[in-house]
Design a protein around this motif. Structure first.
Motif, mmCIF file in Angstrom:
data_model
loop_
_atom_site.group_PDB
_atom_site.id
_atom_site.type_symbol
_atom_site.label_atom_id
_atom_site.label_comp_id
_atom_site.label_asym_id
_atom_site.label_seq_id
_atom_site.Cartn_x
_atom_site.Cartn_y
_atom_site.Cartn_z
ATOM 1 N N LEU A 1 0.804 -1.220 0.000
ATOM 2 C CA LEU A 1 0.000 0.000 0.000
ATOM 3 C C LEU A 1 0.841 1.276 0.000
ATOM 4 O O LEU A 1 0.333 2.343 -0.314
ATOM 5 C CB LEU A 1 -0.931 0.010 1.214
ATOM 6 C CG LEU A 1 -2.025 -1.044 1.192
ATOM 7 C CD1 LEU A 1 -2.717 -1.119 2.549
ATOM 8 C CD2 LEU A 1 -3.023 -0.762 0.088
ATOM 9 N N THR A 2 2.117 1.185 0.325
ATOM 10 C CA THR A 2 2.970 2.368 0.333
ATOM 11 C C THR A 2 3.653 2.579 -1.011
ATOM 12 O O THR A 2 3.522 3.626 -1.628
ATOM 13 C CB THR A 2 4.033 2.279 1.443
ATOM 14 O OG1 THR A 2 3.360 2.181 2.702
ATOM 15 C CG2 THR A 2 4.930 3.501 1.446
ATOM 16 N N CYS A 3 4.383 1.569 -1.490
ATOM 17 C CA CYS A 3 5.176 1.749 -2.711
ATOM 18 C C CYS A 3 4.525 1.157 -3.954
ATOM 19 O O CYS A 3 4.965 1.429 -5.070
ATOM 20 C CB CYS A 3 6.577 1.179 -2.523
ATOM 21 S SG CYS A 3 6.630 -0.636 -2.424
ATOM 22 N N GLY A 4 3.483 0.330 -3.789
ATOM 23 C CA GLY A 4 2.793 -0.258 -4.930
ATOM 24 C C GLY A 4 3.466 -1.482 -5.516
ATOM 25 O O GLY A 4 3.020 -2.020 -6.515
ATOM 26 N N SER A 5 4.554 -1.937 -4.895
ATOM 27 C CA SER A 5 5.236 -3.123 -5.416
ATOM 28 C C SER A 5 4.333 -4.344 -5.254
ATOM 29 O O SER A 5 3.435 -4.372 -4.411
ATOM 30 C CB SER A 5 6.572 -3.342 -4.708
ATOM 31 O OG SER A 5 6.360 -3.670 -3.350
ATOM 32 N N THR A 6 4.567 -5.329 -6.095
ATOM 33 C CA THR A 6 3.746 -6.531 -6.054
ATOM 34 C C THR A 6 4.608 -7.777 -5.965
ATOM 35 O O THR A 6 5.772 -7.772 -6.366
ATOM 36 C CB THR A 6 2.865 -6.656 -7.316
ATOM 37 O OG1 THR A 6 3.701 -6.790 -8.456
ATOM 38 C CG2 THR A 6 1.947 -5.464 -7.462
ATOM 39 N N LYS A 7 4.003 -8.826 -5.462
ATOM 40 C CA LYS A 7 4.639 -10.138 -5.440
ATOM 41 C C LYS A 7 3.574 -11.151 -5.824
ATOM 42 O O LYS A 7 2.452 -11.107 -5.314
ATOM 43 C CB LYS A 7 5.192 -10.441 -4.051
ATOM 44 C CG LYS A 7 5.855 -11.798 -3.982
ATOM 45 C CD LYS A 7 6.399 -12.094 -2.610
ATOM 46 C CE LYS A 7 7.023 -13.480 -2.629
ATOM 47 N NZ LYS A 7 7.365 -13.953 -1.321
ATOM 48 N N SER A 8 3.916 -12.021 -6.749
ATOM 49 C CA SER A 8 2.977 -13.062 -7.163
ATOM 50 C C SER A 8 2.849 -14.114 -6.081
ATOM 51 O O SER A 8 3.835 -14.478 -5.435
ATOM 52 C CB SER A 8 3.459 -13.732 -8.449
ATOM 53 O OG SER A 8 3.463 -12.819 -9.506
ATOM 54 N N ILE A 9 1.623 -14.586 -5.885
ATOM 55 C CA ILE A 9 1.373 -15.741 -5.024
ATOM 56 C C ILE A 9 0.614 -16.761 -5.858
ATOM 57 O O ILE A 9 -0.213 -16.403 -6.695
ATOM 58 C CB ILE A 9 0.593 -15.376 -3.737
ATOM 59 C CG1 ILE A 9 -0.710 -14.649 -4.063
ATOM 60 C CG2 ILE A 9 1.457 -14.552 -2.807
ATOM 61 C CD1 ILE A 9 -1.587 -14.399 -2.853
ATOM 62 N N HIS A 10 0.917 -18.010 -5.658
ATOM 63 C CA HIS A 10 0.341 -19.042 -6.515
ATOM 64 C C HIS A 10 -0.726 -19.876 -5.818
ATOM 65 O O HIS A 10 -1.244 -20.815 -6.394
ATOM 66 C CB HIS A 10 1.461 -19.908 -7.086
ATOM 67 C CG HIS A 10 2.403 -19.091 -7.915
ATOM 68 N ND1 HIS A 10 2.122 -18.724 -9.207
ATOM 69 C CD2 HIS A 10 3.584 -18.501 -7.613
ATOM 70 C CE1 HIS A 10 3.099 -17.972 -9.687
ATOM 71 N NE2 HIS A 10 3.995 -17.822 -8.730
ATOM 72 N N THR A 11 -1.085 -19.512 -4.607
ATOM 73 C CA THR A 11 -2.187 -20.135 -3.902
ATOM 74 C C THR A 11 -3.466 -19.425 -4.326
ATOM 75 O O THR A 11 -3.500 -18.202 -4.409
ATOM 76 C CB THR A 11 -1.996 -19.998 -2.375
ATOM 77 O OG1 THR A 11 -0.757 -20.591 -2.021
ATOM 78 C CG2 THR A 11 -3.134 -20.644 -1.621
ATOM 79 N N CYS A 12 -4.510 -20.186 -4.605
ATOM 80 C CA CYS A 12 -5.770 -19.594 -5.048
ATOM 81 C C CYS A 12 -6.896 -19.937 -4.077
ATOM 82 O O CYS A 12 -7.142 -21.103 -3.797
ATOM 83 C CB CYS A 12 -6.117 -20.095 -6.445
ATOM 84 S SG CYS A 12 -7.653 -19.387 -7.079
ATOM 85 N N PRO A 13 -7.593 -18.920 -3.566
ATOM 86 C CA PRO A 13 -8.675 -19.171 -2.614
ATOM 87 C C PRO A 13 -9.864 -19.901 -3.237
ATOM 88 O O PRO A 13 -10.679 -20.475 -2.525
ATOM 89 C CB PRO A 13 -9.073 -17.771 -2.154
ATOM 90 C CG PRO A 13 -8.665 -16.874 -3.255
ATOM 91 C CD PRO A 13 -7.436 -17.492 -3.842
ATOM 92 N N MET A 14 -9.967 -19.905 -4.542
ATOM 93 C CA MET A 14 -11.088 -20.588 -5.189
ATOM 94 C C MET A 14 -11.070 -22.088 -4.916
ATOM 95 O O MET A 14 -12.114 -22.726 -4.885
ATOM 96 C CB MET A 14 -11.081 -20.335 -6.701
ATOM 97 C CG MET A 14 -11.395 -18.903 -7.072
ATOM 98 S SD MET A 14 -12.971 -18.297 -6.421
ATOM 99 C CE MET A 14 -14.110 -19.284 -7.364
#
Length: 137
Positions: free
Chosen positions: A96-109
């Protein structure tokens, strides 16, 4: 996705090659984080002092439609990032501060499927917001 591939997709879809579009795409390729239209305007104001929000949003919307950029919304503002280089199903952690992202491969579906009771899911999006290790400190 590369800058050249993005420009090729634009051309294949009838959009002219312009330095402004290339600079917009290049900005997202370099930043590797979510940016708002205001962030884009600020980053490009020296080279394009008259660049309007309308022009920025029109191009960003086109880039999302062509899947060159991904879009999300937080704190009431649309934000954009370069499309992930990999095509496998994944979701993101977003700072929420810098906007960086990291992929996660777990899916809640996978967990929710038993609770859908016949609901026909046509798509979903899952994002987790918080603070990266650099911004947390």
């Amino acid at each position: 996705m590369t800058i050249d591939k993005a420009m090729e997709i634009l051309k294949e879809n009838g959009y002219k090659y312009t330095e402004k579009r290339k600079d917009l795409i290049s900005l997202f390729a370099e930043e590797k984080r979510y940016l708002s239209a205001k962030d884009v305007q600020e980053a490009l104001k020296e080279k394009y002092p008259g660049l309007s929000f309308d022009t920025i949003y029109r191009n960003l919307t086109t880039f999302v439609d062509l899947e060159l950029l991904e879009e999300t919304e937080w704190e009431g503002e649309r934000k954009f990032r370069f499309t992930c280089a990999h095509n496998e199903h994944h979701h993101h952690l977003i700072c929420l501060t810098c906007g960086s992202t990291k992929s996660i491969h777990t899916c809640p579906m996978e967990v929710l499927n038993s609770e859908l009771n016949g609901f026909d899911v046509t798509g979903h999006k899952f994002e987790i917001y918080g603070y990266c290790t650099d911004c947390r400190d």
